[in-house]
Design an enzyme around this catalytic site. Sequence first.
Site, PDB file in Angstrom:
ATOM      1  N   ASP A 182       0.844  -1.192   0.000  1.00  0.00           N
ATOM      2  CA  ASP A 182       0.000   0.000   0.000  1.00  0.00           C
ATOM      3  C   ASP A 182       0.884   1.248   0.000  1.00  0.00           C
ATOM      4  O   ASP A 182       1.545   1.530   0.997  1.00  0.00           O
ATOM      5  CB  ASP A 182      -0.920  -0.018   1.222  1.00  0.00           C
ATOM      6  CG  ASP A 182      -1.995   1.051   1.145  1.00  0.00           C
ATOM      7  OD1 ASP A 182      -1.927   1.905   0.237  1.00  0.00           O
ATOM      8  OD2 ASP A 182      -2.913   1.024   1.997  1.00  0.00           O
ATOM      9  N   HIS A 184      -0.347   4.127  -0.100  1.00  0.00           N
ATOM     10  CA  HIS A 184      -1.122   5.031   0.768  1.00  0.00           C
ATOM     11  C   HIS A 184      -1.190   6.456   0.233  1.00  0.00           C
ATOM     12  O   HIS A 184      -1.419   7.398   0.999  1.00  0.00           O
ATOM     13  CB  HIS A 184      -0.506   5.024   2.185  1.00  0.00           C
ATOM     14  CG  HIS A 184      -1.517   4.837   3.278  1.00  0.00           C
ATOM     15  ND1 HIS A 184      -1.830   5.835   4.173  1.00  0.00           N
ATOM     16  CD2 HIS A 184      -2.277   3.768   3.616  1.00  0.00           C
ATOM     17  CE1 HIS A 184      -2.742   5.379   5.022  1.00  0.00           C
ATOM     18  NE2 HIS A 184      -3.037   4.141   4.702  1.00  0.00           N
ATOM     19  N   GLU A 208      -1.112  -0.561  -4.126  1.00  0.00           N
ATOM     20  CA  GLU A 208      -2.361   0.144  -3.802  1.00  0.00           C
ATOM     21  C   GLU A 208      -2.124   1.640  -3.674  1.00  0.00           C
ATOM     22  O   GLU A 208      -1.111   2.056  -3.104  1.00  0.00           O
ATOM     23  CB  GLU A 208      -2.888  -0.430  -2.488  1.00  0.00           C
ATOM     24  CG  GLU A 208      -4.122   0.242  -1.939  1.00  0.00           C
ATOM     25  CD  GLU A 208      -4.657  -0.492  -0.715  1.00  0.00           C
ATOM     26  OE1 GLU A 208      -4.601  -1.745  -0.671  1.00  0.00           O
ATOM     27  OE2 GLU A 208      -5.137   0.185   0.219  1.00  0.00           O
ATOM     28  N   GLU A 234     -10.455   3.046  -1.960  1.00  0.00           N
ATOM     29  CA  GLU A 234     -11.001   3.321  -0.625  1.00  0.00           C
ATOM     30  C   GLU A 234     -11.429   4.773  -0.475  1.00  0.00           C
ATOM     31  O   GLU A 234     -12.254   5.093   0.371  1.00  0.00           O
ATOM     32  CB  GLU A 234      -9.977   2.951   0.447  1.00  0.00           C
ATOM     33  CG  GLU A 234      -8.755   3.834   0.475  1.00  0.00           C
ATOM     34  CD  GLU A 234      -7.613   3.247   1.295  1.00  0.00           C
ATOM     35  OE1 GLU A 234      -6.948   2.326   0.789  1.00  0.00           O
ATOM     36  OE2 GLU A 234      -7.400   3.694   2.422  1.00  0.00           O
ATOM     37  N   HIS A 284     -12.147  -2.797   0.264  1.00  0.00           N
ATOM     38  CA  HIS A 284     -11.331  -2.248   1.357  1.00  0.00           C
ATOM     39  C   HIS A 284     -12.111  -2.421   2.652  1.00  0.00           C
ATOM     40  O   HIS A 284     -13.301  -2.135   2.698  1.00  0.00           O
ATOM     41  CB  HIS A 284     -11.125  -0.766   1.036  1.00  0.00           C
ATOM     42  CG  HIS A 284     -10.374   0.004   2.057  1.00  0.00           C
ATOM     43  ND1 HIS A 284     -10.981   0.878   2.940  1.00  0.00           N
ATOM     44  CD2 HIS A 284      -9.041   0.095   2.318  1.00  0.00           C
ATOM     45  CE1 HIS A 284     -10.065   1.460   3.685  1.00  0.00           C
ATOM     46  NE2 HIS A 284      -8.875   1.005   3.345  1.00  0.00           N
TER      47      HIS A 284
HETATM   48 MG    MG Z   1      -5.054   1.657   1.545  1.00  0.00          MG
END
Ligand code: MG
Length: 408
Positions: A182, A184, A208, A234, A284
């Site tokens: 991820d 992020h 991700e 997400e 998610h």
């Molecule tokens: Mg994430």
Amino acid sequence: MPSTIAKVEAFRVPPRWLFVRVETMSGVVGWGEATLEGHTQAVEGALGDLTHRFVGWDADNIQDIWQTAYRARFYRGGPVLMSALSGLDIALWDIKGKKLGVPVWQLLGGKVRDRVKVYGWIGGDSPSDVYNAAVERKSQGFTAVKMNATDSIGWLDSPSVLTDAVARIEEVKRTGLDVGLDFHGRLHKGMAKQLAKLLEPHMPLFIEEPLLPTQPEEIADLSRLVSTPIALGERLYTRSDFRPYLEKRAIDIAQPDVSHCGGISELHRIASLTETYDVGLAPHCPLGPIALAACMQVAISAPNFVIQEMSWKVRYHTLPNQEADLYTYLSHPSVFEIKEGYLGLLHGKLTVSSLSRTLYLMPCFAGPGIGIEINEQLVRETSANYTSKHTPWKNPVWRGEDGFVREW
Ligand SMILES: [Mg+2]
């Protein structure tokens, strides 16, 4: 018999979740989850507005309530309004399933699979930390995990932070687990493409949010640069937000969050939309048990579902004496038991008669509604205590050495 909505209640519970309880005049209770981490009070306000609007409406008309909440208020979309609507929508599906005596996945067309593949999150800064965390996840029954690719990172940081990420994925891969990375949204384009290329030979399950979800064109560029599947979603709300990522061929895996995207109704519709682009669905869900149970309904029935995130034994940043986990508020936590990397494995029940043996297989999540039983007394007591003593969780604010704010 009409199911008139009599009451909508919100419960703020540790570690950082917001549960929604809807009760009909005839006494059917449905549970939803509207958790929007770090924005609890804002969602509570939006839920108060929905309560004012929809008490007295027929809970059976989920589509009409959804469309009215979405379209008839002029302003629409975004994390706060959509999380509140998600909580209400999940509770309404729970009520409908309970009223009809069937699981929600039956109402979505029935099952296309018997078990649902899951992954867990691992933390840790050093290669040995993530190796040990991955070993622990393997012992818990997981076959796949996800971890952050980097810590706090600047717009153009030292490339040495990227080699740390490579060392960490190498360690996790040694356990035999698959691992998603991820980003992020912490990296900017220059370093994101550098890191994506470095990770590619190590075959992550996916990367991700390689860039912030405001950059569909740039993520599409990354998608053409590496063979690694790209996941994101997400921080997207409704099908409309997913549309540019699909049209620009930016993503391979869609990760809508059932508590933010518009509930079971919209998660089901996003699944169908993404299927037409040959994009897989991996909802998610670093959230609570109601959100996970809602995801399970779509996971069981959606053709393009690939893997489900679950938050069991995630070490949240909780307050002292406020530890709570995925199982805490469930009357029967075994519904989320992991076997061979899956939830909902068919459970065998052997019945022996005098002459023959019969194996009855009962699928998990066969219970009506979203298939879980919430310990309501515990939720009420915990929420009253928590709300009176603590302010809701907020994410930390990160700044670089020059003082400029960074993505968390
Ligand atoms: Mg994430």
